[in-house]
Every structure is written in C-alpha cells, then in structure tokens.
Design an enzyme around this catalytic site. Structure first.
Site, PDB file in Angstrom:
ATOM      1  CG  ASP A  66      -0.295  -0.163   2.534  1.00 33.92           C
ATOM      2  OD1 ASP A  66       0.664  -0.942   2.621  1.00 33.92           O
ATOM      3  OD2 ASP A  66      -0.734   0.472   3.508  1.00 33.92           O
ATOM      4  CG  HIS A  67       3.190   2.583   2.487  1.00 36.94           C
ATOM      5  ND1 HIS A  67       3.178   3.819   3.089  1.00 36.94           N
ATOM      6  CD2 HIS A  67       2.366   1.790   3.229  1.00 36.94           C
ATOM      7  CE1 HIS A  67       2.392   3.786   4.152  1.00 36.94           C
ATOM      8  NE2 HIS A  67       1.889   2.565   4.258  1.00 36.94           N
ATOM      9  CG  HIS A 142       5.541  -1.187   9.828  1.00 38.52           C
ATOM     10  ND1 HIS A 142       4.372  -1.226  10.552  1.00 38.52           N
ATOM     11  CD2 HIS A 142       5.186  -1.464   8.538  1.00 38.52           C
ATOM     12  CE1 HIS A 142       3.363  -1.502   9.758  1.00 38.52           C
ATOM     13  NE2 HIS A 142       3.826  -1.657   8.534  1.00 38.52           N
ATOM     14  CG  ASP A 212       2.390   2.013   7.504  1.00 38.00           C
ATOM     15  OD1 ASP A 212       2.071   3.178   7.222  1.00 38.00           O
ATOM     16  OD2 ASP A 212       1.895   1.019   6.966  1.00 38.00           O
TER      17      ASP A 212
END
EC number: 3.1.26.11
Length: 305
Positions: A66-67, A142, A212
């Site tokens: 998602d990044h 993370h 994150d």
C-alpha cells in the site's frame, strides 16, 4: 518560495472508492517530491493536475504494497511520455531489485536514468541535499524495515537594505553580507557592519513524515519543533492493543507525540477502512493536541515563511 504538502492518499492497507493508498507530494520551490506511491497514485496525480514529469525525487518508506504498488506504473508512464531527466529514488533495500526485475521481464528500457539510493531504515541519516533543502531518514518501528523522512529548508540569506548599502561594495562583498558576514578593510577594520545593512532572513521550514510505525518517542529530538508533522493513526485508542500488535499507532498516540515534540501542526493519516467517518479520530487527537487535521485526499497544506 513554496513549501506545500498535498495529500493524494490516506487509506491504510485496503483502498476504498473515496480513499486511496498512501501518497503525498511535497513541493519545495519548483521541486516536487513524491512521498510513498500506493496503488492509484497516477490517477490522483491526474485528478489534481500534477504533471508526472515535474517529480524530481521519490521517497518510499517501506515495502508493504500500500506504499509502493503504484510505483512501477508511474515510472512506466514517465517512460511512455519520453521523460529524459534523471529521477532520484530513495527507499529500503530490495526496492531497486523489485523494479529492475519488473522492467527486465517486461522488456522495458527506460528513456531516463533512475538513481537508486538505498536507505538505512534503522538510523537518522542525511540522505539527500540540494541548494534548497536537506532530507534525513527517520527510523520507524514496523513489521518490515521502514523509515520516515524529515525535510528541512536550508538557511536562507539575509535581506540587503539597498538604501543603506554603500556604492563601493563589490558583488562578492554583497554575497558575504547576505550570508551574515561583516566586510573588513585590508587592515582588518570593520568597513561595513552586517547588522547595519541587512535584516533577518525568512525562516526555514520543516516537514516530518512518520510512516507506518508504533509510536516512537526516541525520534522526539529529530522532529522537535517542526512546522508540520504527519503521523500515521490507523486506529482509535480503544484499539491500542491491535495497534501494538500490528506495529501501528492510534490517533491519541500521534497527538501525544506531537505535543511532546512541540510541533506546530499535526496531520493524521493511514486510516483503517473500519472507520467510515473519521471524525472520532480527529476528535481523539484534538483533545490532546488541538492543532490537528486529517490528511485526506486533496487536502493542501502550505507552510508560510
């Protein structure tokens, strides 16, 4: 000179019709920097009429999809549009390998050079510098190697008071005055005192992007007093245990960090899809740090000099 942040995506792992995966644009002067590049970033660039070719640097925080899943497509579009200027790409180990394999098996030979810069995600390190700004990596915590980024404008020159400048000054002497020096005679006597012919420069601005991560107070010395702090806030505080387990943060934790760092403004982002209405996250954070806003799609935040 512009110092402006535009939000392209605010969703966490799963996108939705009105929330895209994480991506932001930081404009410093005439330079556009892309921070993370989740799926759909190209569509958002088109929606907000940002020309792909103006992007100079891309900073990827970590290798969760998602990044960065939008990155290969964006680079391909730049290629199809016949980009020739170099692109600087920053990210953790493995990013260059992933992209190289994608282009290799797709038979793509880019029309422009990419300069890969592998970032040590465990250290606070200067990774980029030009005449306008410096960029440092911020170590995050993370599930995979992950870093944030700290963008700081360089010191600006002092303002010359033309009405008070002697006519005999040479261009090199004027430059020295702009950078705070006095002008001396050959005998070492003060010829022109800087304080008499200049005023203070416009202040330098700063932006800290915390991707994150679990909330990490050990980064406080690095982000102290920044003009704008973005911090992920995937969950409400009632789900603090879930945040800890998944290596994420709550809105309350982000606000507490902002208050301790004495930043000027806080932006919340990376919202779980379980929250259709983001108002509770905003209210939770504002109860601790009032100058908080949501980093939602299309929002533009300018930092004034």
């Amino acid at each position: 000179m512009d110092f402006e942040l535009k939000i392209l995506g605010s969703a966490s792992a799963l996108p939705s019709p009105d929330r895209f995966n994480t991506a932001q644009l930081l404009t410093v002067g005439n330079q556009i920097n892309l921070i993370d590049c989740g799926e759909g970033t190209q569509m958002q660039l088109m929606r907000y009429k940002v020309k792909h070719q103006r992007i100079c640097n891309i900073f990827i925080s970590h290798l969760h999809g998602d990044h960065y899943f939008g990155l290969a497509g964006l680079l391909s579009t730049m290629h199809l549009q016949q980009r020739t200027g170099p692109l600087h790409l920053f990210g953790p180990r493995g990013l260059a390998e992933i992209l190289t394999l994608q282009f290799k098996y797709g038979g793509t030979q880019l029309t422009y050079p990419i300069h890969f810069n592998e970032v040590d995600t465990t250290a606070f390190t200067k990774i980029f510098e030009d005449k306008f700004m410096t960029v440092h990596s911020l170590p995050m915590q993370h599930r995979v190697p992950c870093c944030g980024y700290l963008f700081r404008e360089k010191q600006k020159p002092r303002h010359l008071l033309k009405s008070k400048l002697p006519d005999f000054l040479t261009p090199p002497q004027l430059v020295r005055l702009k950078w705070g020096e006095d002008i001396f005679t050959e005998n070492g006597e003060v010829l022109v005192r800087n304080a008499d012919v200049t005023t203070d420069p416009k202040r330098s601005r700063s932006y800290a992007y915390c991707a994150d991560t679990r909330c990490k107070e050990d980064i406080l010395p690095y982000i102290s007093g920044v003009d704008l702090l973005y911090h992920e806030s995937t969950f409400l505080q009632e789900m603090a245990a879930r945040a800890e387990y998944t290596f994420h943060s709550t809105a309350a934790q982000a606000a507490t960090l902002a208050a301790k760092a004495q930043v000027k403004r806080l932006l919340l982002g990376h919202f779980s899809t379980r929250y259709k209405d983001l108002t509770p996250l905003l209210e939770e954070a504002q109860a601790i740090f009032p100058n908080t806003n949501l980093a939602t799609e299309g929002k533009t935040v300018s930092v004034l000099e």
